[in-house]
Motif scaffolding. Structure first.
Motif, PDB file in Angstrom:
ATOM      1  N   ARG A  55       0.831  -1.205   0.000  1.00  0.00           N
ATOM      2  CA  ARG A  55       0.000   0.000   0.000  1.00  0.00           C
ATOM      3  C   ARG A  55       0.869   1.260   0.000  1.00  0.00           C
ATOM      4  NH1 ARG A  55      -5.388  -0.757   3.708  1.00  0.00           N
ATOM      5  NH2 ARG A  55      -6.220  -2.566   2.579  1.00  0.00           N
ATOM      6  N   TRP A 103      -5.664   4.886   0.956  1.00  0.00           N
ATOM      7  CA  TRP A 103      -5.268   4.277   2.228  1.00  0.00           C
ATOM      8  C   TRP A 103      -4.048   4.936   2.845  1.00  0.00           C
ATOM      9  CZ3 TRP A 103      -5.639   0.290  -1.772  1.00  0.00           C
ATOM     10  CH2 TRP A 103      -4.511   0.227  -2.590  1.00  0.00           C
ATOM     11  N   LYS A 157      -5.098   4.017   8.969  1.00  0.00           N
ATOM     12  CA  LYS A 157      -6.248   4.475   8.175  1.00  0.00           C
ATOM     13  C   LYS A 157      -7.523   3.855   8.737  1.00  0.00           C
ATOM     14  CE  LYS A 157      -8.423   6.193   4.578  1.00  0.00           C
ATOM     15  NZ  LYS A 157      -8.597   7.585   4.358  1.00  0.00           N
ATOM     16  N   TYR A 197     -10.726   2.026   9.562  1.00  0.00           N
ATOM     17  CA  TYR A 197     -11.411   0.808   9.109  1.00  0.00           C
ATOM     18  C   TYR A 197     -10.569  -0.117   8.237  1.00  0.00           C
ATOM     19  CZ  TYR A 197     -14.870   4.158  10.543  1.00  0.00           C
ATOM     20  OH  TYR A 197     -15.542   5.119  11.230  1.00  0.00           O
ATOM     21  N   GLN A 198      -9.258   0.043   8.243  1.00  0.00           N
ATOM     22  CA  GLN A 198      -8.420  -0.815   7.415  1.00  0.00           C
ATOM     23  C   GLN A 198      -7.816  -1.976   8.202  1.00  0.00           C
ATOM     24  OE1 GLN A 198      -8.369  -0.447   3.993  1.00  0.00           O
ATOM     25  NE2 GLN A 198     -10.050   0.799   4.780  1.00  0.00           N
ATOM     26  N   HIS A 214      -4.788  -6.145   0.050  1.00  0.00           N
ATOM     27  CA  HIS A 214      -5.908  -6.440   0.939  1.00  0.00           C
ATOM     28  C   HIS A 214      -5.833  -7.896   1.401  1.00  0.00           C
ATOM     29  CE1 HIS A 214      -7.380  -2.837  -1.004  1.00  0.00           C
ATOM     30  NE2 HIS A 214      -8.358  -2.766  -0.120  1.00  0.00           N
TER      31      HIS A 214
END
Length: 144
Positions: free
Chosen positions: A46, A53, A63, A65-66, A114
């Motif tokens: 990332r 993000w 970040k 909710y990551q 992810h």
């Protein structure tokens, strides 16, 4: 109600190695070393592809909710903020984080940005094919 992320100023440090080590520990401490390395690789992938993000290890790790381990209502958050190198798994996470930040950690995920546990199926993964399964996590490289 969505979980609130702890603002970076409330965290123990802004040091990228420390933040990454805490993220690894919070997300993958029950995984084998390769699984912990995979979580580190996702963060670094990332950082290498700046986007919504974030652009740095600190912004990517925290970040909203990551990485659920940083959410205020996550039961692991207090542990994450308090853990030290006296915990042998955190010491391993710190070694992995040092290698990742230095750019010497291999990426076992195939470029994933992810992942999720095999126990859940988030909406964003619908219709997507994982690029790797490492431990109890599925990794994806085709999520925008």
């Amino acid at each position: 109600m969505r979980p609130r992320l702890i603002p970076i100023r409330e965290q123990n440090t802004n040091d990228p190695v420390d933040l990454l080590a805490r993220t690894i520990w919070g997300e993958a401490r029950g995984e084998p070393v390769r699984g912990m390395e995979a979580v580190a690789a996702v963060v670094m992938n990332r950082v290498a592809r700046p986007g919504w993000w974030g652009r740095t290890v600190a912004s990517v790790c925290t970040k909203a909710y990551q990485f659920s381990c940083w959410n205020e209502d996550d039961p692991n958050r207090a542990k994450l903020l308090a853990v030290t190198d006296a915990d042998p798994i955190f010491a391993i996470a710190r070694r992995i984080a040092r290698r990742a930040v230095a750019g010497t950690l291999d990426d076992p995920t195939g470029g994933a940005t992810h992942y999720h546990s095999v126990d859940v199926h988030p909406r964003w993964a619908t219709g997507k094919t994982p690029h790797a399964r490492i431990g109890r996590h599925l990794f994806y490289a085709d999520i925008d």
